[in-house]
Design a protein around this motif. Structure first.
Motif, mmCIF file in Angstrom:
data_model
loop_
_atom_site.group_PDB
_atom_site.id
_atom_site.type_symbol
_atom_site.label_atom_id
_atom_site.label_comp_id
_atom_site.label_asym_id
_atom_site.label_seq_id
_atom_site.Cartn_x
_atom_site.Cartn_y
_atom_site.Cartn_z
ATOM 1 N N ALA A 45 99.216 2.181 0.784
ATOM 2 C CA ALA A 45 99.195 3.596 1.175
ATOM 3 C C ALA A 45 100.008 4.478 0.237
ATOM 4 C CB ALA A 45 99.709 3.748 2.601
ATOM 5 N N ASP A 46 100.853 3.872 -0.607
ATOM 6 C CA ASP A 46 101.673 4.654 -1.546
ATOM 7 C C ASP A 46 100.911 5.041 -2.810
ATOM 8 O OD1 ASP A 46 103.764 4.352 0.216
ATOM 9 O OD2 ASP A 46 104.658 2.653 -0.846
ATOM 10 N N PHE A 47 99.686 4.561 -2.936
ATOM 11 C CA PHE A 47 98.886 4.836 -4.128
ATOM 12 C C PHE A 47 97.685 5.703 -3.751
ATOM 13 C CE2 PHE A 47 101.316 1.076 -5.015
ATOM 14 C CZ PHE A 47 101.677 1.202 -6.343
ATOM 15 N N PRO A 48 97.171 6.484 -4.707
ATOM 16 C CA PRO A 48 97.657 6.634 -6.087
ATOM 17 C C PRO A 48 98.922 7.478 -6.176
ATOM 18 C CG PRO A 48 95.833 8.128 -5.685
ATOM 19 C CD PRO A 48 95.971 7.289 -4.437
ATOM 20 N N ARG A 49 99.731 7.167 -7.182
ATOM 21 C CA ARG A 49 100.877 8.020 -7.452
ATOM 22 C C ARG A 49 100.345 9.363 -7.958
ATOM 23 N NH1 ARG A 49 104.318 4.499 -5.021
ATOM 24 N NH2 ARG A 49 104.871 2.705 -6.316
ATOM 25 N N LYS A 50 101.063 10.420 -7.655
ATOM 26 C CA LYS A 50 100.632 11.748 -8.106
ATOM 27 C C LYS A 50 101.821 12.544 -8.643
ATOM 28 C CE LYS A 50 96.609 12.199 -5.065
ATOM 29 N NZ LYS A 50 95.925 13.032 -4.035
ATOM 30 N N THR A 51 101.583 13.227 -9.740
ATOM 31 C CA THR A 51 102.594 14.118 -10.282
ATOM 32 C C THR A 51 102.750 15.304 -9.330
ATOM 33 O OG1 THR A 51 102.003 13.496 -12.542
ATOM 34 C CG2 THR A 51 103.231 15.556 -12.253
ATOM 35 N N PRO A 52 103.982 15.641 -8.936
ATOM 36 C CA PRO A 52 104.170 16.753 -7.988
ATOM 37 C C PRO A 52 103.550 18.049 -8.506
ATOM 38 C CG PRO A 52 106.212 15.526 -8.282
ATOM 39 C CD PRO A 52 105.258 15.017 -9.314
ATOM 40 N N LYS A 53 102.906 18.772 -7.588
ATOM 41 C CA LYS A 53 102.285 20.034 -7.967
ATOM 42 C C LYS A 53 103.295 21.169 -7.905
ATOM 43 C CE LYS A 53 97.671 18.813 -6.244
ATOM 44 N NZ LYS A 53 96.576 19.191 -5.297
ATOM 45 N N LYS A 54 103.072 22.167 -8.738
ATOM 46 C CA LYS A 54 103.910 23.354 -8.689
ATOM 47 C C LYS A 54 103.599 24.135 -7.414
ATOM 48 C CE LYS A 54 104.151 23.948 -13.718
ATOM 49 N NZ LYS A 54 103.846 24.878 -14.864
ATOM 50 N N PRO A 55 104.595 24.782 -6.830
ATOM 51 C CA PRO A 55 104.336 25.587 -5.628
ATOM 52 C C PRO A 55 103.305 26.678 -5.921
ATOM 53 C CG PRO A 55 106.695 25.315 -5.992
ATOM 54 C CD PRO A 55 106.015 24.807 -7.220
ATOM 55 N N LYS A 56 102.441 26.946 -4.935
ATOM 56 C CA LYS A 56 101.446 27.998 -5.110
ATOM 57 C C LYS A 56 102.099 29.368 -5.006
ATOM 58 C CE LYS A 56 97.384 25.635 -3.175
ATOM 59 N NZ LYS A 56 96.320 25.709 -2.149
ATOM 60 N N PRO A 57 101.755 30.286 -5.924
ATOM 61 C CA PRO A 57 102.264 31.653 -5.790
ATOM 62 C C PRO A 57 101.533 32.398 -4.676
ATOM 63 C CG PRO A 57 100.754 31.513 -7.640
ATOM 64 C CD PRO A 57 100.933 30.110 -7.131
ATOM 65 N N VAL A 58 102.136 33.490 -4.236
ATOM 66 C CA VAL A 58 101.524 34.349 -3.223
ATOM 67 C C VAL A 58 101.105 35.650 -3.887
ATOM 68 C CG1 VAL A 58 101.838 35.600 -1.061
ATOM 69 C CG2 VAL A 58 102.921 33.362 -1.380
ATOM 70 N N ARG A 59 99.835 35.972 -3.802
ATOM 71 C CA ARG A 59 99.340 37.242 -4.340
ATOM 72 C C ARG A 59 99.034 38.189 -3.179
ATOM 73 N NH1 ARG A 59 95.085 35.159 -9.067
ATOM 74 N NH2 ARG A 59 96.575 33.815 -10.165
ATOM 75 N N GLN A 60 99.117 39.478 -3.485
ATOM 76 C CA GLN A 60 98.905 40.479 -2.447
ATOM 77 C C GLN A 60 97.899 41.521 -2.914
ATOM 78 O OE1 GLN A 60 102.622 41.571 -0.297
ATOM 79 N NE2 GLN A 60 103.633 40.508 -1.995
ATOM 80 N N GLY A 61 97.308 42.190 -1.952
ATOM 81 C CA GLY A 61 96.336 43.219 -2.281
ATOM 82 C C GLY A 61 95.952 44.012 -1.056
ATOM 83 N N VAL A 62 94.988 44.905 -1.234
ATOM 84 C CA VAL A 62 94.515 45.787 -0.175
ATOM 85 C C VAL A 62 92.995 45.717 -0.129
ATOM 86 C CG1 VAL A 62 94.406 48.167 0.647
ATOM 87 C CG2 VAL A 62 96.480 47.335 -0.477
ATOM 88 N N ALA A 63 92.435 45.714 1.074
ATOM 89 C CA ALA A 63 90.984 45.774 1.264
ATOM 90 C C ALA A 63 90.653 47.002 2.101
ATOM 91 C CB ALA A 63 90.477 44.515 1.949
ATOM 92 N N PHE A 64 89.642 47.758 1.683
ATOM 93 C CA PHE A 64 89.243 48.979 2.384
ATOM 94 C C PHE A 64 87.866 48.786 3.026
ATOM 95 C CE2 PHE A 64 92.100 50.477 -1.021
ATOM 96 C CZ PHE A 64 93.025 51.191 -0.246
ATOM 97 N N VAL A 65 87.801 48.989 4.324
ATOM 98 C CA VAL A 65 86.556 48.850 5.059
ATOM 99 C C VAL A 65 86.156 50.222 5.588
ATOM 100 C CG1 VAL A 65 85.360 47.737 6.976
ATOM 101 C CG2 VAL A 65 87.145 46.498 5.727
ATOM 102 N N ALA A 66 85.112 50.800 4.985
ATOM 103 C CA ALA A 66 84.599 52.106 5.412
ATOM 104 C C ALA A 66 83.339 51.884 6.244
ATOM 105 C CB ALA A 66 84.284 52.972 4.202
ATOM 106 N N ILE A 67 83.349 52.448 7.462
ATOM 107 C CA ILE A 67 82.218 52.276 8.382
ATOM 108 C C ILE A 67 81.705 53.655 8.785
ATOM 109 C CG2 ILE A 67 81.431 51.218 10.532
ATOM 110 C CD1 ILE A 67 83.940 49.442 10.421
ATOM 111 N N ARG A 68 80.467 53.966 8.417
ATOM 112 C CA ARG A 68 79.882 55.257 8.782
ATOM 113 C C ARG A 68 79.488 55.287 10.252
ATOM 114 N NH1 ARG A 68 75.669 56.254 3.971
ATOM 115 N NH2 ARG A 68 74.353 55.256 5.555
ATOM 116 N N ALA A 69 79.202 56.472 10.741
ATOM 117 C CA ALA A 69 78.810 56.641 12.138
ATOM 118 C C ALA A 69 77.533 55.869 12.473
ATOM 119 C CB ALA A 69 78.628 58.122 12.448
ATOM 120 N N ASP A 70 76.646 55.701 11.473
ATOM 121 C CA ASP A 70 75.395 54.976 11.722
ATOM 122 C C ASP A 70 75.562 53.460 11.601
ATOM 123 O OD1 ASP A 70 75.718 54.657 9.015
ATOM 124 O OD2 ASP A 70 73.821 55.605 8.441
ATOM 125 N N GLY A 71 76.799 53.004 11.381
ATOM 126 C CA GLY A 71 77.067 51.568 11.310
ATOM 127 C C GLY A 71 77.005 50.975 9.922
#
Length: 349
Positions: free
Chosen positions: A225-251
């Protein structure tokens, strides 16, 4: 313990004849022995879908694609947007774009017939060494070394390879090559992958019922269960952003199609900011009463994403990006997972 590679292959194939998993693209071993051959289109399709994706997640997508596009020529003639929408939720969207490119080469340049050798398959768009080997072996019974994560794990435990992945990949490939038989190549390739998926699992391998228990160095040492050996991965970065949802009256909803190249390429999405590690405000795509509705978190292969979701239901003017999709044409299921999460947050308002 020394063992004979031919005997090991025979033992594994005997096990596979009884325990082969049921797959919608697979020809069972008893049928294959009776002369039934796999459909290369089905094998290629399934292997592309299975890249970095589980069998459980792929089965329904595979069935959906085959029902809608029964042959490679049918797929080659499909609209890009339809294929991308059908792929939505499966992830790694470059695979869908390459699926279309490859289908069109096979349909237009090869008369709808897949080549049957590793070298020829490798020349097709989107087909790398693993997929070429898998299709050559499973579809055409060619001798090829199929090396996925399951096979790497089996080889690392069987031979107790101390060198960690990914540096040990070529060593593991050589070990896999040494065990690959000259006959029943397709069944053998599927057998060793099934062994890794069902017996030689990442955690708590079922060594007591493994057909290869006698020759396994990891089992003999008690540390499989100890195999395969694996090289430790670098920590994942956190990215940020904005999403805009425009909804008209007609849907109708404002959407944009992402560029073909890059993350989520060719897929529909919401206008928004770039995704960076620093906080970004973003500029709304049109005039409206924008309200922050909530946020979305999503995990990509190389980073985590946090998106602030802004919604406007009273919008005016012409948008600076994208175009409105009529309500009757909008289907959340056609969106990639992260964009569907954004809609789930927006729809609650």
């Amino acid at each position: 313990m020394r063992y004979n590679a031919a005997d090991q292959a025979r033992v594994l194939l005997d096990w596979y004849d009884v325990h082969a998993r049921d797959m919608p693209w697979r020809v069972p071993p008893k049928d294959r022995k009776a002369g039934v051959t796999p459909d290369p289109y089905h094998i290629w399709m399934s292997e592309v879908m299975l890249q970095q994706t589980t069998v459980a997640a792929v089965k329904d997508y595979f069935r959906k694609f085959i029902r809608r596009w029964p042959t490679v020529s049918d797929l080659a003639g499909a609209e890009d947007a339809d294929v991308m929408a059908a792929w939505a939720g499966l992830g790694y969207y470059a695979r869908a774009r390459n699926l279309l490119k490859c289908a069109r080469v096979v349909a237009d340049d090869l008369n709808g017939v897949f080549p049957d050798t590793y070298d020829a398959l490798l020349k097709l768009p989107g087909i790398g060494p693993y997929t070429a080997a898998a299709v050559a072996s499973i579809a055409f019974d060619r001798r090829a070394v199929v090396l996925d994560g399951n096979v790497e794990r089996v080889m690392a435990r069987l031979h107790r390879v101390e060198e960690p992945l990914p540096a040990s990949k070529e060593t593991l490939r050589g070990l896999a090559d040494g065990l690959t038989p000259d006959d029943r190549c397709g069944d053998y390739a599927q057998a060793v992958m099934d062994l890794g998926a069902t017996i030689c699992t990442p955690r708590s391998p079922a060594c007591g019922i493994c057909p290869w228990m006698e020759g396994c160095a990891g089992r003999q040492a008690g540390d499989a269960a100890d195999f395969p050996r694996k090289t430790p991965k670098k920590p994942k970065p956190v990215r940020q952003g904005v999403a805009f949802v425009a909804i008209r009256a007609d849907g109708a909803v404002l959407m944009e199609r992402r560029p073909d190249k890059g993350l989520l390429g060719g897929m529909l999405g919401w206008p928004g900011s770039e995704w960076r590690e620093e906080v970004l405000q973003g500029t709304p795509p049109m005039t409206g009463d924008w309200v922050e509705q909530g946020d979305v978190r999503h995990t990509f292969t190389h980073f985590y994403l946090e998106l602030a979701v802004f919604v406007a239901r009273d919008v005016s003017g012409k948008p600076t990006v994208g175009e409105f999709l009529p309500k009757e044409q909008f289907s959340p299921s056609d969106l990639p997972t992260v964009m569907r999460k954004v809609w789930d947050v927006a729809a609650k308002g």
